[in-house]
Write a protein that holds these residues in place. Structure first.
Motif, PDB file in Angstrom:
ATOM      1  N   LEU A 294       0.840  -1.189   0.000  1.00 21.38           N
ATOM      2  CA  LEU A 294       0.000   0.000   0.000  1.00 21.38           C
ATOM      3  C   LEU A 294       0.879   1.245   0.000  1.00 21.38           C
ATOM      4  CD1 LEU A 294      -2.685  -1.075   2.643  1.00 21.38           C
ATOM      5  CD2 LEU A 294      -2.902  -1.056   0.163  1.00 21.38           C
ATOM      6  N   THR A 366      -7.396  10.604  -0.804  1.00 16.69           N
ATOM      7  CA  THR A 366      -7.785   9.564  -1.753  1.00 16.69           C
ATOM      8  C   THR A 366      -7.128   9.836  -3.101  1.00 16.69           C
ATOM      9  OG1 THR A 366      -9.914   9.120  -0.698  1.00 16.69           O
ATOM     10  CG2 THR A 366      -9.703   8.510  -3.010  1.00 16.69           C
ATOM     11  N   SER A 369      -6.573   5.227  -8.695  1.00 13.78           N
ATOM     12  CA  SER A 369      -5.531   4.527  -9.447  1.00 13.78           C
ATOM     13  C   SER A 369      -5.953   4.244 -10.872  1.00 13.78           C
ATOM     14  CB  SER A 369      -5.179   3.205  -8.740  1.00 13.78           C
ATOM     15  OG  SER A 369      -4.757   3.458  -7.420  1.00 13.78           O
ATOM     16  N   GLU A 382     -10.220   1.336  -8.837  1.00 11.68           N
ATOM     17  CA  GLU A 382      -9.389   1.081  -7.662  1.00 11.68           C
ATOM     18  C   GLU A 382      -8.858   2.409  -7.140  1.00 11.68           C
ATOM     19  OE1 GLU A 382      -6.750  -2.472  -7.522  1.00 11.68           O
ATOM     20  OE2 GLU A 382      -5.157  -0.964  -7.246  1.00 11.68           O
ATOM     21  N   CYS A 383      -8.882   2.552  -5.820  1.00 11.44           N
ATOM     22  CA  CYS A 383      -8.437   3.802  -5.188  1.00 11.44           C
ATOM     23  C   CYS A 383      -7.458   3.489  -4.062  1.00 11.44           C
ATOM     24  CB  CYS A 383      -9.626   4.587  -4.636  1.00 11.44           C
ATOM     25  SG  CYS A 383     -10.855   5.091  -5.849  1.00 11.44           S
ATOM     26  N   GLU A 384      -6.565   4.435  -3.814  1.00 17.13           N
ATOM     27  CA  GLU A 384      -5.638   4.372  -2.683  1.00 17.13           C
ATOM     28  C   GLU A 384      -6.064   5.415  -1.655  1.00 17.13           C
ATOM     29  OE1 GLU A 384      -3.488   2.024  -2.705  1.00 17.13           O
ATOM     30  OE2 GLU A 384      -3.443   1.473  -4.827  1.00 17.13           O
ATOM     31  N   HIS A 385      -5.870   5.087  -0.375  1.00 17.39           N
ATOM     32  CA  HIS A 385      -6.338   5.977   0.691  1.00 17.39           C
ATOM     33  C   HIS A 385      -5.286   6.099   1.783  1.00 17.39           C
ATOM     34  CE1 HIS A 385     -10.492   5.646  -0.901  1.00 17.39           C
ATOM     35  NE2 HIS A 385     -10.168   4.393  -1.120  1.00 17.39           N
ATOM     36  N   ARG A 397      -3.550   3.104   6.224  1.00 19.42           N
ATOM     37  CA  ARG A 397      -3.392   3.054   4.784  1.00 19.42           C
ATOM     38  C   ARG A 397      -4.437   2.090   4.223  1.00 19.42           C
ATOM     39  NH1 ARG A 397       3.027   2.646   3.045  1.00 19.42           N
ATOM     40  NH2 ARG A 397       3.796   4.473   4.226  1.00 19.42           N
ATOM     41  N   ARG A 399      -6.657   0.454   0.483  1.00 16.77           N
ATOM     42  CA  ARG A 399      -6.934   0.304  -0.936  1.00 16.77           C
ATOM     43  C   ARG A 399      -8.359  -0.204  -1.077  1.00 16.77           C
ATOM     44  NH1 ARG A 399      -3.301  -3.154  -2.214  1.00 16.77           N
ATOM     45  NH2 ARG A 399      -1.768  -1.656  -2.983  1.00 16.77           N
TER      46      ARG A 399
END
Length: 412
Positions: A294, A366, A369, A382-385, A397, A399
């Motif tokens: 992550l 946020t 991706s 898909e997202c990263e947080h 962290r 996803r």
């Protein structure tokens, strides 16, 4: 008691006056003595309304040398009263309609008492869950509990929110410890943990949602534990739709020990391991584990930032830190509304790095991706947080993976 009262109402005991009257009204033959039906000398009634005669106070008059018994005014009145019908066996029986009503009353009262007492389920598999606390299954190694989706647990999509499902997972985990007899105090702490001031904290959570239940659906949650390295414990869940038998949610988590006073992680003592190890199952709910690293977001890599998030008093658990389910809501605070309207959360992976107190001020970041250009917003995303304190310290962290709510693509 109900039967005795009803019987006494329809079969009254004879009074003293009626008994005396019956005895005095019958004589046998022309003997010198006044006899009753049993052949004994009749005695004057003790009733206040009857005439009281002292023995030998007055001679019995004779008519043609035959003794005649004296009759009181009460007896004369009873004899002079007109009788509507001759006294037979049939007209002395009780009123059958009233007797039937009494019997019905008795049965209704008995049925009511039986209904109040007959609260126990009739099937053995329902006995352990009579009050919704769940039951031990799989030879004592797993735990099962059912939940009904309430109206206040659904969101704008008319389905249960991800926070609702996560609360169900947490509830079954705690009830598993309680029903197994391992809970002492704190948030799922065992007796040996309490002696050493240790508590459980989650370090990683992975959840896959196949389908969200709707209002009124009943879901069954199964949970079990296993080992995770030398100092950790793994807990898994399956959530199934009781109506269809379909698996709705699969989840997996890793927990470690922390000292509740120093707030530092601790190794697992052997006494604690001896308490929980008999319940370990070497089975995982998620085979395709998310092993990708992550990334750490910052202001330059995040697409959306939400600042000024603060916990309320109700967000704290019994260990005086923010409940891990609350973090999920904060993470989604910075997700764009366009994604929330067009997609539903299909899965997430969370890494908990630090606890959060009631005086903390947080920021939610946020990053998307997936390339959302050229109508890609209608496909899986898909997202990263990142959830961090204002000072920059990382809290969580994460996803998340999203799938479209509708078959057709979504247009901004």
């Amino acid at each position: 008691m109900v039967a005795s009262i009803a019987a006494s109402a329809f079969f009254p005991s004879p009074s003293s006056s009626s008994t005396a009257s019956g005895r005095a009204s019958k004589t046998i033959g022309e003997g010198a003595e006044l006899l009753d039906v049993r052949g004994t000398v009749a005695r004057p009634s003790s009733s206040s309304a009857a005439m009281q005669v002292k023995p030998n106070a007055q001679a019995v008059p004779k008519v043609n040398r035959t003794k005649v018994a004296l009759k009181s005014d009460t007896m004369k009145a009873e004899e002079d009263a007109p009788s509507s019908a001759p006294r037979t066996f049939y007209n002395q029986l009780p009123d059958w309609s009233m007797l039937l009503a009494a019997i019905t009353t008795i049965f209704l009262a008995a049925e009511k008492q039986w209904t109040l007492l007959d609260w126990k389920p009739r099937r053995p598999d329902m006995l352990a869950d009579a009050f919704g606390l769940g039951k031990i299954v799989e030879n004592g190694l797993a735990f099962r509990q059912s939940f009904s989706i309430r109206s206040y647990e659904i969101g704008a999509d008319r389905t249960a929110s991800i926070e609702t499902l996560m609360n169900h997972l947490q509830e079954t985990a705690l009830n598993h410890v309680r029903v197994a007899g391992l809970m002492n105090d704190g948030f799922g702490a065992t007796p040996e943990m309490s002696k050493r001031d240790l508590i459980w904290v989650v370090t990683k959570m992975q959840v896959f949602v196949e389908k969200y239940p709707s209002w009124g659906d009943v879901v069954q949650v199964d949970t079990w534990v296993g080992s995770s390295g030398k100092n950790g414990m793994r807990r898994d869940w399956h959530v199934m739709d009781c109506g269809t038998g379909e698996i709705l949610v699969r989840a997996k988590s890793v927990w470690v020990l922390m000292n509740k006073h120093t707030r530092k992680l601790s190794k697992m003592p052997e006494n604690v391991r001896a308490e929980i190890e008999p319940y370990f199952i070497e089975r995982t709910a998620i085979i395709e584990e998310d092993t990708k690293k992550l990334p750490k977001l910052d202001d330059s890599t995040a697409h959306f930032v939400k600042k000024g998030l603060t916990p309320r008093w109700g967000d704290l658990d019994v260990n005086q830190h923010v409940n891990n389910v609350k973090y999920i809501g904060w993470i989604l605070e910075s997700a764009p509304t366009a994604i929330l309207e067009s997609h539903e959360l299909a899965g997430m992976t969370l890494e908990y790095r630090r606890e959060c107190g009631r005086d903390s001020v947080l920021q939610s970041l946020t990053s998307i991706s997936t390339d959302c250009t050229d109508g890609m917003l209608g496909n899986d995303m898909e997202c990263e947080h990142l959830l961090r304190l204002d000072c920059g310290s990382e809290i969580v962290r994460g996803r998340t993976k999203w799938r479209p709510k509708r078959a057709q693509g979504f247009r901004n």
